[in-house]
Design a protein around this motif. Structure first.
Motif, short mmCIF file in Angstrom:
data_model
loop_
_atom_site.label_atom_id
_atom_site.label_comp_id
_atom_site.label_asym_id
_atom_site.label_seq_id
_atom_site.Cartn_x
_atom_site.Cartn_y
_atom_site.Cartn_z
N LEU A 25 0.84 -1.21 0.00
CA LEU A 25 0.00 0.00 0.00
C LEU A 25 0.87 1.26 0.00
O LEU A 25 0.66 2.19 -0.79
N LEU A 26 1.88 1.28 0.87
CA LEU A 26 2.72 2.46 0.96
C LEU A 26 3.64 2.60 -0.25
O LEU A 26 4.00 3.72 -0.63
N ALA A 27 4.01 1.47 -0.88
CA ALA A 27 4.81 1.55 -2.10
C ALA A 27 3.98 2.15 -3.23
O ALA A 27 4.47 2.93 -4.04
N ALA A 28 2.69 1.78 -3.29
CA ALA A 28 1.81 2.28 -4.35
C ALA A 28 1.40 3.73 -4.10
O ALA A 28 1.21 4.50 -5.04
N PHE A 29 1.24 4.08 -2.83
CA PHE A 29 0.77 5.43 -2.47
C PHE A 29 1.67 6.02 -1.39
O PHE A 29 1.29 6.09 -0.22
#
Ligand code: HEM
Length: 78
Positions: free
Chosen positions: A46-50
């Protein structure tokens, strides 16, 4: 056990003393390590994508006698 227990704060010095998976008795959660890995992978992806993901409001709490949780949390992403 925790100061200000209603605050979500994973940086507490004693955060590892939480008992979400049980308190270490004979019925301690058999899936604890799987669940921890799933949560870690979800948050990493999630944090890699956003990378700019951040909360913009308060969580809407799930009120249940069985499991505590968050129904929704307003966020912004880019
Ligand atoms: C965030 C996810 C999870 C939470 C918060 C959770 C929490 C718990 C809790 C509180 C217990 C009772 C502990 C006790 O009485 O001492 C438990 C037991 C158990 N959990 Fe989990 N669990 C999770 C995920 C999983 C997963 C993914 C599996 C299996 C793939 C699993 C399998 C089990 C089993 C089989 C027991 C019963 C163990 C026994 O009675 O000996 N759990 N879990």
């Amino acid at each position: 056990m925790f100061e200000n227990p209603d605050a979500f704060d994973i940086t507490r010095y004693n955060a590892s003393k939480q008992i979400a998976f049980g308190a270490g008795g004979p019925h301690f959660c058999l899936g604890a390590n799987l669940a921890r890995m799933e949560i870690r992978v979800v948050l990493q992806k999630l944090l890699a994508a956003f990378p700019d993901l951040h909360a913009t409001g308060r969580p809407d709490a799930l009120l249940s006698q069985f499991v505590h949780g968050v129904k929704s949390l307003p966020c912004t992403v880019r």
